[in-house]
Design a protein around this motif. Structure first.
Motif, short mmCIF file in Angstrom:
data_model
loop_
_atom_site.label_atom_id
_atom_site.label_comp_id
_atom_site.label_asym_id
_atom_site.label_seq_id
_atom_site.Cartn_x
_atom_site.Cartn_y
_atom_site.Cartn_z
N THR A 28 -89.69 -28.06 2.84
CA THR A 28 -90.54 -27.18 3.84
C THR A 28 -91.44 -28.45 4.43
N ALA A 29 -91.38 -28.71 5.62
CA ALA A 29 -92.02 -29.89 6.21
C ALA A 29 -91.64 -29.64 7.62
N VAL A 30 -92.62 -30.53 8.71
CA VAL A 30 -92.47 -30.86 9.84
C VAL A 30 -91.39 -31.93 9.91
N TYR A 31 -90.29 -31.79 10.71
CA TYR A 31 -89.43 -32.77 10.61
C TYR A 31 -89.38 -33.49 11.82
N TYR A 32 -89.55 -35.21 11.90
CA TYR A 32 -89.74 -35.72 13.10
C TYR A 32 -88.50 -36.78 13.29
N GLY B 21 -99.59 -31.05 3.24
CA GLY B 21 -100.70 -31.71 1.96
C GLY B 21 -100.05 -33.16 1.67
N LYS B 22 -99.02 -33.43 2.17
CA LYS B 22 -98.20 -34.80 1.72
C LYS B 22 -98.32 -35.76 2.90
N GLU B 23 -98.09 -36.97 2.70
CA GLU B 23 -97.84 -37.95 3.69
C GLU B 23 -96.39 -37.93 4.39
#
Length: 122
Positions: free
Chosen positions: A90-94, A42-44
């Protein structure tokens, strides 16, 4: 054309550590600035850290020194060492590559990886 491949994501308990790696496939990363970004639920997408070709470093101000970026031109990789992880991490890391450190921190990147999931929970 550089193809970026992230690895090292996974599940970790709060307070734990993870080391993410970004590998350049099909081309050398040595002439590029490389950065890490993340997008939580839910975040940018937000900037995390970047390292220039001359090893200058930029890091997001709100990380409290918990994350360290480094590069190894011999292995064509840029790593992100993360410690004292929190649920908010917690996130997808790019990872992404661009011509200069300023361009990468401004998200003006030429290449992006597909991302690796990091989940911090108990």
């Amino acid at each position: 054309q550089v193809h970026l491949v992230e690895s090292g994501g996974g599940w970790v308990q709060p307070g734990g550590s993870l080391r993410l790696s970004c590998e350049g496939a099909g081309g050398t990363l040595s002439g590029y600035a490389v950065g890490w970004f993340r997008q939580g639920p839910g975040k940018e997408r937000e900037f995390v850290a970047a390292i220039g070709a001359s090893r200058g470093v930029a890091t997001a101000d709100d990380l409290g020194g918990r994350f360290t970026i480094s590069r190894n031109n011999a292995t064509n990789t840029v790593d992100l060492q993360m410690s004292s992880l929190k649920a908010d991490d917690t996130a997808v890391y790019y990872c992404a590559a661009g011509s200069t450190l300023s361009h990468v921190t401004a998200r003006e990147c030429d290449f992006w990886g597909q991302g690796t999931q990091v989940t911090v929970s108990s």
